[in-house]
Design a protein around this motif. Structure first.
Motif, short mmCIF file in Angstrom:
data_model
loop_
_atom_site.label_atom_id
_atom_site.label_comp_id
_atom_site.label_asym_id
_atom_site.label_seq_id
_atom_site.Cartn_x
_atom_site.Cartn_y
_atom_site.Cartn_z
N TRP A 196 0.83 -1.20 0.00
CA TRP A 196 0.00 0.00 0.00
C TRP A 196 0.87 1.26 0.00
CZ3 TRP A 196 -4.13 2.18 -1.39
CH2 TRP A 196 -4.64 3.34 -0.77
N GLU A 197 1.96 1.23 0.76
CA GLU A 197 2.84 2.39 0.83
C GLU A 197 3.49 2.67 -0.53
OE1 GLU A 197 3.13 4.48 3.19
OE2 GLU A 197 2.13 3.42 4.84
N LEU A 198 3.88 1.62 -1.26
CA LEU A 198 4.46 1.83 -2.58
C LEU A 198 3.41 2.39 -3.54
CD1 LEU A 198 6.88 1.52 -4.48
CD2 LEU A 198 6.06 -0.79 -5.02
N ARG A 199 2.20 1.90 -3.46
CA ARG A 199 1.13 2.43 -4.31
C ARG A 199 0.90 3.91 -4.03
NH1 ARG A 199 -3.20 -2.53 -3.60
NH2 ARG A 199 -2.24 -3.98 -5.11
N LYS A 200 0.87 4.28 -2.76
CA LYS A 200 0.67 5.69 -2.39
C LYS A 200 1.82 6.55 -2.91
CE LYS A 200 0.15 5.40 2.07
NZ LYS A 200 -0.08 5.88 3.46
N LEU A 201 3.04 6.05 -2.74
CA LEU A 201 4.21 6.80 -3.19
C LEU A 201 4.16 7.03 -4.70
CD1 LEU A 201 7.12 7.93 -2.70
CD2 LEU A 201 7.95 5.60 -3.15
N CYS A 202 3.87 5.99 -5.45
CA CYS A 202 3.84 6.10 -6.91
C CYS A 202 2.70 7.02 -7.37
CB CYS A 202 3.70 4.72 -7.55
SG CYS A 202 5.19 3.71 -7.35
N ALA A 203 1.57 6.96 -6.70
CA ALA A 203 0.46 7.84 -7.05
C ALA A 203 0.82 9.30 -6.76
CB ALA A 203 -0.79 7.45 -6.26
N ARG A 204 1.49 9.54 -5.65
CA ARG A 204 1.87 10.90 -5.25
C ARG A 204 2.91 11.49 -6.19
NH1 ARG A 204 3.12 9.71 -0.49
NH2 ARG A 204 5.39 9.80 -0.57
N LYS A 205 3.83 10.65 -6.67
CA LYS A 205 4.91 11.10 -7.54
C LYS A 205 4.57 10.98 -9.02
CE LYS A 205 8.00 11.80 -4.22
NZ LYS A 205 8.65 13.12 -3.98
N GLY A 206 3.41 10.42 -9.32
CA GLY A 206 3.03 10.25 -10.72
C GLY A 206 3.86 9.21 -11.44
N ILE A 207 4.25 8.14 -10.72
CA ILE A 207 5.08 7.10 -11.30
C ILE A 207 4.20 5.95 -11.79
CG2 ILE A 207 6.95 5.46 -10.87
CD1 ILE A 207 7.88 7.28 -8.60
N ALA A 208 4.30 5.65 -13.07
CA ALA A 208 3.57 4.51 -13.63
C ALA A 208 4.44 3.28 -13.47
CB ALA A 208 3.24 4.76 -15.10
N VAL A 209 4.01 2.34 -12.64
CA VAL A 209 4.81 1.15 -12.36
C VAL A 209 4.41 0.03 -13.32
CG1 VAL A 209 5.47 -0.54 -10.62
CG2 VAL A 209 4.99 1.81 -9.94
N PRO A 210 5.35 -0.45 -14.15
CA PRO A 210 5.00 -1.50 -15.11
C PRO A 210 4.85 -2.85 -14.44
CG PRO A 210 7.35 -1.09 -15.15
CD PRO A 210 6.77 -0.07 -14.21
N ARG A 211 4.20 -3.75 -15.15
CA ARG A 211 4.12 -5.13 -14.67
C ARG A 211 5.52 -5.73 -14.73
NH1 ARG A 211 -1.18 -6.99 -14.79
NH2 ARG A 211 -0.49 -9.15 -14.87
N GLU A 244 12.36 5.23 -14.25
CA GLU A 244 13.45 6.17 -13.95
C GLU A 244 13.17 6.96 -12.68
OE1 GLU A 244 15.88 9.84 -16.10
OE2 GLU A 244 14.56 8.53 -17.27
N GLN A 245 11.90 7.38 -12.47
CA GLN A 245 11.58 8.17 -11.27
C GLN A 245 11.77 7.35 -10.00
OE1 GLN A 245 7.71 9.33 -13.19
NE2 GLN A 245 8.01 11.17 -11.95
N LEU A 246 11.42 6.06 -10.08
CA LEU A 246 11.58 5.19 -8.92
C LEU A 246 13.07 4.97 -8.63
CD1 LEU A 246 9.85 3.69 -6.88
CD2 LEU A 246 9.86 1.70 -8.38
N LEU A 247 13.86 4.82 -9.67
CA LEU A 247 15.31 4.68 -9.50
C LEU A 247 15.91 5.92 -8.86
CD1 LEU A 247 17.89 3.04 -10.06
CD2 LEU A 247 18.02 4.16 -12.29
#
Length: 299
Positions: A109-124, A195-198
């Protein structure tokens, strides 16, 4: 089929199919082979596998099937295998998403929140289910970027594994159960990390200040963890002392990085434990410094 045979078969498949470098792991998810350098005199240069023998942890990782079989034959107690991160050809980066109801931590859940807040599209990508209900997410990374192994820095319950680290492979058995593939078994592709997650993973973090003349009080959960880690060191058999101290120190400093434990308090407690089991002062100091630099960064 025995856990040992299952782990060996899965390790060979991971190496053959994906060219992953693997090592055998014990039931406690630790490298299953003891260091061959336990009797080396003080001051001997640190070996990371150059001697050709087994027992260098993740530095033994290989995709050579003959060497994998030889390692497992030397570790008949192995119940799992680790996949080395940060190494060619994939430069694997892993996120360990912890779920612990008692600690009220949900890394997914924390990773989902982080990605949503930063606008990071996480691929499969490849996802491994852990016995405690958490997940490991795997990505490929660039060859020229070193990602620090960190616990809880980018988000609570989210730990990063890269250079010098390893991920428990699917088909491994730990003390709490089996690690299994949660992804589609017909589409096991490790995708490049966003790239944003990196960027978040490699961001410089503020180093904890060393407290002189006083110790910060550790939260209760961190205190319990430290007691367990000290006991783990004190229970070390001959030939396992330095490896156990290093592993316990890395875990303690990961707790410190997540704010659950004071780094200096942990170092003092583990130093005393090392003294009690007879490790030479200089050897223990070097091991603790190496663990601290690996997890928290060089001061």
């Amino acid at each position: 089929m025995s856990d040992w045979q299952n782990a060996l078969d899965n390790a060979l498949q991971a190496a053959a199919t994906h060219e992953f470098g693997v090592i055998p792991l014990s039931l406690r998810k630790l490298p299953a082979l003891a260091s061959p350098h336990k009797v080396d005199p003080p001051g001997t240069p640190k070996c990371r596998g150059e001697c050709g023998r087994f027992g260098h942890g993740v530095h033994d990782a290989t995709s050579d099937p003959d060497r994998i079989r030889a390692m497992f034959e030397a570790a008949r107690h192995a119940t799992g295998y680790g996949i080395a991160c940060g190494r060619p050809p994939h430069y694997l980066i892993g996120l360990d998403l912890d779920r612990d109801a008692e600690k009220q931590v949900d890394g997914v859940w924390e990773l989902r929140k982080l990605c949503a807040r930063k606008g990071i599209a996480v691929p499969r990508t490849v996802i491994i289910r852990t016995p405690r209900g958490g997940y490991h997410a795997w990505w490929t990374g660039p060859s020229d970027v070193k990602v620090p192994n960190r616990a809880g820095q980018i988000a609570p319950g989210v730990d990063v594994r890269h250079s010098g680290g390893y991920l428990v492979g699917p088909g491994s058995r730990g003390e709490r159960g089996l690690y299994t593939l949660a992804s589609d078994p017909d589409a096991v592709t490790v995708h490049p990390i966003p790239e944003q997650l990196l960027t978040l993973m490699t961001a410089t973090k503020e180093q904890p200040r060393r407290i002189v003349g006083a110790r910060a009080a550790a939260p209760a959960s961190g205190g319990r963890a430290l007691v367990a880690l000290v006991k783990f060191v004190l229970d070390a058999a001959e030939g396992q002392r330095n490896n156990r101290l290093y592993w316990a120190a890395c875990k303690a400093f990961e707790h410190a990085a997540a704010g659950r434990l004071d780094a200096n308090q942990a170092e003092d407690a583990l130093t005393r434990a090392a003294f009690d089991i007879g490790l030479p002062d200089k050897e223990a100091e070097a091991t603790l410094r190496s663990a601290r630099d690996e997890v928290l960064g060089a001061a």
